[in-house]
Scaffold this motif. Structure first.
Motif, PDB file in Angstrom:
ATOM      1  N   LEU A  74       0.830  -1.216   0.000  1.00 23.15           N
ATOM      2  CA  LEU A  74       0.000   0.000   0.000  1.00 23.15           C
ATOM      3  C   LEU A  74       0.857   1.255   0.000  1.00 23.15           C
ATOM      4  O   LEU A  74       0.628   2.184  -0.781  1.00 23.15           O
ATOM      5  CB  LEU A  74      -0.907   0.010   1.230  1.00 23.15           C
ATOM      6  CG  LEU A  74      -2.268  -0.669   1.163  1.00 23.15           C
ATOM      7  CD1 LEU A  74      -2.949  -0.591   2.521  1.00 23.15           C
ATOM      8  CD2 LEU A  74      -3.150  -0.056   0.095  1.00 23.15           C
ATOM      9  N   SER A  75       1.859   1.281   0.873  1.00 18.43           N
ATOM     10  CA  SER A  75       2.701   2.473   0.993  1.00 18.43           C
ATOM     11  C   SER A  75       3.602   2.660  -0.213  1.00 18.43           C
ATOM     12  O   SER A  75       4.019   3.772  -0.521  1.00 18.43           O
ATOM     13  CB  SER A  75       3.534   2.411   2.277  1.00 18.43           C
ATOM     14  OG  SER A  75       4.389   1.290   2.285  1.00 18.43           O
ATOM     15  N   GLU A  76       3.908   1.562  -0.918  1.00  8.92           N
ATOM     16  CA  GLU A  76       4.719   1.670  -2.136  1.00  8.92           C
ATOM     17  C   GLU A  76       3.928   2.301  -3.277  1.00  8.92           C
ATOM     18  O   GLU A  76       4.485   3.022  -4.112  1.00  8.92           O
ATOM     19  CB  GLU A  76       5.215   0.288  -2.562  1.00  8.92           C
ATOM     20  CG  GLU A  76       6.361  -0.261  -1.720  1.00  8.92           C
ATOM     21  CD  GLU A  76       6.761  -1.667  -2.124  1.00  8.92           C
ATOM     22  OE1 GLU A  76       6.053  -2.264  -2.983  1.00  8.92           O
ATOM     23  OE2 GLU A  76       7.750  -2.180  -1.588  1.00  8.92           O
ATOM     24  N   TYR A  78       0.703   3.997  -2.894  1.00  6.85           N
ATOM     25  CA  TYR A  78      -0.152   5.130  -2.565  1.00  6.85           C
ATOM     26  C   TYR A  78       0.485   6.002  -1.492  1.00  6.85           C
ATOM     27  O   TYR A  78       1.059   5.497  -0.534  1.00  6.85           O
ATOM     28  CB  TYR A  78      -1.526   4.647  -2.098  1.00  6.85           C
ATOM     29  CG  TYR A  78      -2.334   4.012  -3.208  1.00  6.85           C
ATOM     30  CD1 TYR A  78      -3.115   4.782  -4.070  1.00  6.85           C
ATOM     31  CD2 TYR A  78      -2.293   2.638  -3.420  1.00  6.85           C
ATOM     32  CE1 TYR A  78      -3.834   4.206  -5.101  1.00  6.85           C
ATOM     33  CE2 TYR A  78      -3.012   2.042  -4.453  1.00  6.85           C
ATOM     34  CZ  TYR A  78      -3.781   2.835  -5.287  1.00  6.85           C
ATOM     35  OH  TYR A  78      -4.486   2.252  -6.312  1.00  6.85           O
ATOM     36  N   GLU A  79       0.351   7.290  -1.676  1.00 12.39           N
ATOM     37  CA  GLU A  79       0.943   8.255  -0.752  1.00 12.39           C
ATOM     38  C   GLU A  79       0.295   8.185   0.624  1.00 12.39           C
ATOM     39  O   GLU A  79       0.953   8.367   1.651  1.00 12.39           O
ATOM     40  CB  GLU A  79       0.770   9.666  -1.339  1.00 12.39           C
ATOM     41  CG  GLU A  79       1.336  10.783  -0.500  1.00 12.39           C
ATOM     42  CD  GLU A  79       1.037  12.148  -1.096  1.00 12.39           C
ATOM     43  OE1 GLU A  79       1.127  13.142  -0.343  1.00 12.39           O
ATOM     44  OE2 GLU A  79       0.695  12.235  -2.294  1.00 12.39           O
ATOM     45  N   ILE A  80      -1.018   7.927   0.656  1.00 13.10           N
ATOM     46  CA  ILE A  80      -1.744   7.878   1.923  1.00 13.10           C
ATOM     47  C   ILE A  80      -2.429   6.510   2.063  1.00 13.10           C
ATOM     48  O   ILE A  80      -3.569   6.332   1.625  1.00 13.10           O
ATOM     49  CB  ILE A  80      -2.791   9.008   2.016  1.00 13.10           C
ATOM     50  CG1 ILE A  80      -2.132  10.370   1.803  1.00 13.10           C
ATOM     51  CG2 ILE A  80      -3.513   8.970   3.365  1.00 13.10           C
ATOM     52  CD1 ILE A  80      -3.098  11.538   1.772  1.00 13.10           C
ATOM     53  N   PRO A  81      -1.748   5.539   2.665  1.00 19.70           N
ATOM     54  CA  PRO A  81      -2.371   4.237   2.902  1.00 19.70           C
ATOM     55  C   PRO A  81      -3.200   4.277   4.181  1.00 19.70           C
ATOM     56  O   PRO A  81      -2.771   4.855   5.185  1.00 19.70           O
ATOM     57  CB  PRO A  81      -1.178   3.289   3.039  1.00 19.70           C
ATOM     58  CG  PRO A  81      -0.064   4.156   3.532  1.00 19.70           C
ATOM     59  CD  PRO A  81      -0.320   5.556   3.021  1.00 19.70           C
ATOM     60  N   ILE A 111       4.308   3.925  12.122  1.00 14.23           N
ATOM     61  CA  ILE A 111       5.630   4.546  12.145  1.00 14.23           C
ATOM     62  C   ILE A 111       6.474   4.126  10.943  1.00 14.23           C
ATOM     63  O   ILE A 111       7.101   4.956  10.281  1.00 14.23           O
ATOM     64  CB  ILE A 111       6.357   4.195  13.463  1.00 14.23           C
ATOM     65  CG1 ILE A 111       5.624   4.823  14.646  1.00 14.23           C
ATOM     66  CG2 ILE A 111       7.810   4.667  13.419  1.00 14.23           C
ATOM     67  CD1 ILE A 111       6.077   4.317  15.996  1.00 14.23           C
ATOM     68  N   GLU A 112       6.492   2.821  10.644  1.00 16.35           N
ATOM     69  CA  GLU A 112       7.377   2.307   9.595  1.00 16.35           C
ATOM     70  C   GLU A 112       6.803   2.462   8.191  1.00 16.35           C
ATOM     71  O   GLU A 112       7.549   2.650   7.232  1.00 16.35           O
ATOM     72  CB  GLU A 112       7.680   0.829   9.852  1.00 16.35           C
ATOM     73  CG  GLU A 112       8.486   0.585  11.115  1.00 16.35           C
ATOM     74  CD  GLU A 112       8.770  -0.884  11.341  1.00 16.35           C
ATOM     75  OE1 GLU A 112       8.621  -1.676  10.388  1.00 16.35           O
ATOM     76  OE2 GLU A 112       9.142  -1.254  12.474  1.00 16.35           O
ATOM     77  N   HIS A 113       5.477   2.358   8.060  1.00 14.36           N
ATOM     78  CA  HIS A 113       4.868   2.392   6.725  1.00 14.36           C
ATOM     79  C   HIS A 113       3.942   3.591   6.512  1.00 14.36           C
ATOM     80  O   HIS A 113       3.390   3.754   5.429  1.00 14.36           O
ATOM     81  CB  HIS A 113       4.097   1.100   6.473  1.00 14.36           C
ATOM     82  CG  HIS A 113       4.965  -0.127   6.484  1.00 14.36           C
ATOM     83  ND1 HIS A 113       5.817  -0.452   5.442  1.00 14.36           N
ATOM     84  CD2 HIS A 113       5.122  -1.096   7.422  1.00 14.36           C
ATOM     85  CE1 HIS A 113       6.449  -1.581   5.739  1.00 14.36           C
ATOM     86  NE2 HIS A 113       6.056  -1.979   6.925  1.00 14.36           N
ATOM     87  N   GLY A 114       3.752   4.407   7.529  1.00 12.00           N
ATOM     88  CA  GLY A 114       2.907   5.586   7.384  1.00 12.00           C
ATOM     89  C   GLY A 114       1.438   5.272   7.196  1.00 12.00           C
ATOM     90  O   GLY A 114       0.686   6.072   6.627  1.00 12.00           O
TER      91      GLY A 114
END
Length: 231
Positions: A74-76, A78-81, A111-114
């Motif tokens: 998701l974080s790869e 999309y900017e906002i997962p 923290i790690e993936h936003g």
């Protein structure tokens, strides 16, 4: 709801069909478009994708590596997962003896993936959250909707892992363990529920066995497949 929000589009992964959330979204006025998203359960813009889990799903996926793999993808893309968890957070101990570890894992996701972690009481509240986010993205921020398809998998072993990970409750670690122990996707499909249980545990083995062996019965042709008794 905002008067400016006319009819937001929400792209919904096919696996969410029947969850109750797409129907609630349609009742709110959203244009629901089913797709094989590959990444995320609900896509509302080019930067926001939403994964939905019940408290039980969360407890299971945290410890087999599946949730962290989903969060990474998701974080790869999309900017906002966003992760929406349905149910009472105080009941997570009903599904795992490691409740505190589960809460620490959620903190790690942020923290790690936003990943933005949101909690909802039920499917209708989940739908209202998704609808509100879609309105803000598409009408407030004027964002377009972009669905990122499944990744290109050039190696055979990558394709095999990807297929096995689509089974319920099976993340990257368990997929690798299944393939290593049984040798192939065909062998997994031929395995008895007892053989699967040795690797997956009782409940997950029952679900995997049912998905593999239950007759295919899509909506409109009788009771939906996979709802019968466990083997």
């Amino acid at each position: 709801m905002s008067a400016e929000c006319r009819r937001p589009r929400v792209y919904v992964d096919e696996r969410e069909r029947g969850s109750g959330v797409p129907e609630a979204l349609a009742e709110l006025g959203a244009a629901v478009v089913y797709t094989m998203a590959g990444v995320g359960d609900y896509i509302v813009s080019d930067r926001v994708a939403i994964e939905r889990k019940t408290v039980r799903d969360l407890a299971e996926s945290l410890f087999d590596g599946r949730l962290f793999d989903q969060a990474r993808r998701l974080s790869e893309h999309y900017e906002i997962p966003v992760l929406i968890v349905e149910g009472d957070p105080g009941k997570i101990e009903e599904y795992t003896t490691r409740g505190m570890q589960a809460r620490m894992a959620l903190a790690s996701l942020s923290i790690e993936h936003g990943v933005r972690v949101l909690w909802s009481a039920n499917q209708r509240e989940t739908a209202r959250m998704i609808y509100s986010i879609a309105c803000r993205e598409q009408y407030g921020s004027k964002r377009s909707v972009v669905v990122h398809r499944k990744p290109r998998l050039e190696k055979l072993w990558m394709q095999q892992l990807y297929v096995v990970q689509s089974l319920p409750g099976v993340g990257p670690r368990l997929a690798e363990k299944l393939l290593e122990r049984l040798g192939s996707i065909e062998a997994i499909c031929r395995a008895s529920v007892v053989e699967l249980e040795r690797i997956l545990g009782y409940e997950r083995a029952q679900r995997v066995y049912r998905v593999i062996h239950a007759p295919y019965k899509p909506p409109g042709r009788g009771k939906e497949g996979g709802e019968g008794r466990s083997p």
